[in-house]
Design a protein around this motif. Structure first.
Motif, PDB file in Angstrom:
ATOM      1  N   LYS A  91       0.842  -1.211   0.000  1.00  0.00           N
ATOM      2  CA  LYS A  91       0.000   0.000   0.000  1.00  0.00           C
ATOM      3  C   LYS A  91       0.871   1.253   0.000  1.00  0.00           C
ATOM      4  O   LYS A  91       0.596   2.210  -0.719  1.00  0.00           O
ATOM      5  CB  LYS A  91      -0.910  -0.012   1.241  1.00  0.00           C
ATOM      6  CG  LYS A  91      -1.770   1.210   1.378  1.00  0.00           C
ATOM      7  CD  LYS A  91      -2.585   1.149   2.656  1.00  0.00           C
ATOM      8  CE  LYS A  91      -3.126   2.513   2.978  1.00  0.00           C
ATOM      9  NZ  LYS A  91      -3.387   2.687   4.396  1.00  0.00           N
ATOM     10  N   GLU A  92       1.943   1.232   0.786  1.00  0.00           N
ATOM     11  CA  GLU A  92       2.818   2.399   0.913  1.00  0.00           C
ATOM     12  C   GLU A  92       3.781   2.556  -0.267  1.00  0.00           C
ATOM     13  O   GLU A  92       4.084   3.664  -0.670  1.00  0.00           O
ATOM     14  CB  GLU A  92       3.616   2.323   2.216  1.00  0.00           C
ATOM     15  CG  GLU A  92       2.768   2.424   3.459  1.00  0.00           C
ATOM     16  CD  GLU A  92       2.077   3.769   3.601  1.00  0.00           C
ATOM     17  OE1 GLU A  92       2.738   4.812   3.385  1.00  0.00           O
ATOM     18  OE2 GLU A  92       0.873   3.787   3.928  1.00  0.00           O
ATOM     19  N   GLN A  93       4.270   1.412  -0.817  1.00  0.00           N
ATOM     20  CA  GLN A  93       5.314   1.497  -1.834  1.00  0.00           C
ATOM     21  C   GLN A  93       4.963   0.805  -3.144  1.00  0.00           C
ATOM     22  O   GLN A  93       5.790   0.746  -4.036  1.00  0.00           O
ATOM     23  CB  GLN A  93       6.607   0.896  -1.285  1.00  0.00           C
ATOM     24  CG  GLN A  93       7.134   1.671  -0.099  1.00  0.00           C
ATOM     25  CD  GLN A  93       8.466   1.136   0.392  1.00  0.00           C
ATOM     26  OE1 GLN A  93       8.822  -0.008   0.149  1.00  0.00           O
ATOM     27  NE2 GLN A  93       9.202   1.976   1.086  1.00  0.00           N
ATOM     28  N   GLY A  94       3.782   0.265  -3.256  1.00  0.00           N
ATOM     29  CA  GLY A  94       3.380  -0.421  -4.479  1.00  0.00           C
ATOM     30  C   GLY A  94       3.782  -1.884  -4.454  1.00  0.00           C
ATOM     31  O   GLY A  94       4.556  -2.314  -3.614  1.00  0.00           O
ATOM     32  N   PRO A  95       3.261  -2.667  -5.406  1.00  0.00           N
ATOM     33  CA  PRO A  95       3.555  -4.101  -5.454  1.00  0.00           C
ATOM     34  C   PRO A  95       5.048  -4.361  -5.654  1.00  0.00           C
ATOM     35  O   PRO A  95       5.680  -3.766  -6.515  1.00  0.00           O
ATOM     36  CB  PRO A  95       2.766  -4.605  -6.658  1.00  0.00           C
ATOM     37  CG  PRO A  95       1.739  -3.560  -6.918  1.00  0.00           C
ATOM     38  CD  PRO A  95       2.323  -2.263  -6.433  1.00  0.00           C
ATOM     39  N   PHE A  96       5.596  -5.231  -4.840  1.00  0.00           N
ATOM     40  CA  PHE A  96       7.032  -5.489  -4.898  1.00  0.00           C
ATOM     41  C   PHE A  96       7.423  -6.391  -6.054  1.00  0.00           C
ATOM     42  O   PHE A  96       8.473  -6.228  -6.623  1.00  0.00           O
ATOM     43  CB  PHE A  96       7.551  -6.063  -3.577  1.00  0.00           C
ATOM     44  CG  PHE A  96       6.872  -7.337  -3.157  1.00  0.00           C
ATOM     45  CD1 PHE A  96       7.396  -8.558  -3.498  1.00  0.00           C
ATOM     46  CD2 PHE A  96       5.707  -7.297  -2.409  1.00  0.00           C
ATOM     47  CE1 PHE A  96       6.776  -9.730  -3.106  1.00  0.00           C
ATOM     48  CE2 PHE A  96       5.090  -8.455  -2.015  1.00  0.00           C
ATOM     49  CZ  PHE A  96       5.616  -9.678  -2.360  1.00  0.00           C
ATOM     50  N   LEU A  97       6.617  -7.365  -6.437  1.00  0.00           N
ATOM     51  CA  LEU A  97       6.988  -8.267  -7.526  1.00  0.00           C
ATOM     52  C   LEU A  97       7.035  -7.546  -8.861  1.00  0.00           C
ATOM     53  O   LEU A  97       7.881  -7.851  -9.687  1.00  0.00           O
ATOM     54  CB  LEU A  97       6.033  -9.459  -7.608  1.00  0.00           C
ATOM     55  CG  LEU A  97       6.174 -10.489  -6.496  1.00  0.00           C
ATOM     56  CD1 LEU A  97       5.108 -11.563  -6.618  1.00  0.00           C
ATOM     57  CD2 LEU A  97       7.556 -11.124  -6.514  1.00  0.00           C
TER      58      LEU A  97
END
Length: 130
Positions: A91-97
């Motif tokens: 939510k804070e930094q966007g999807p990591f994959l």
């Protein structure tokens, strides 16, 4: 990238009945299902990080290890906390994959797991059964 192994080794008084290694850069995560003398199973999670130190002409390679033990009665609480933490980061930094594989579109193609269910690597699933 990932490796499945069934083991029947003993470590002290604990038998390793299943092990999975997950390679991630300089780290390797080991998920070992162990059985105590009483026959109770638990999960041992080990992070092993390669440390390279150079002194003059000599290079030394060491491994730093950290372990946690997760018991059956805590699985649900642990999984809920892990999922909540990952959702917060996304939510804070966007999807990591998507960030990791943005330059490698082939690595985000759908795969099939051992139950023949199709999933996309962007899906986050944890399934621990005993």
């Amino acid at each position: 990238m990932e490796e499945n192994k069934k083991k029947h080794e003993t470590e002290g008084d604990k038998e390793i009945v299943f092990s999975k290694a997950i390679k991630a850069g300089k780290r390797i995560y080991y998920l070992d299902v162990k059985k105590s003398k009483k026959g109770e199973m638990f999960l041992a999670i080990t992070e092993s990080k390669k440390i390279i130190s150079a002194e003059g002409d000599a290079t030394q390679i060491n491994f730093e290890k950290h372990k946690i033990f997760l018991y059956k009665e805590d699985f649900e609480k642990f999984m809920n906390g892990l999922q909540e933490s990952i959702q917060y980061i996304e939510k804070e930094q966007g999807p990591f994959l998507n960030e990791i594989h943005a330059d490698k579109p082939n690595e985000t193609s759908p795969e099939t797991n051992k139950n023949n269910e199709t999933f996309h690597p962007d899906d986050f699933k944890i399934d621990i059964e005993f």
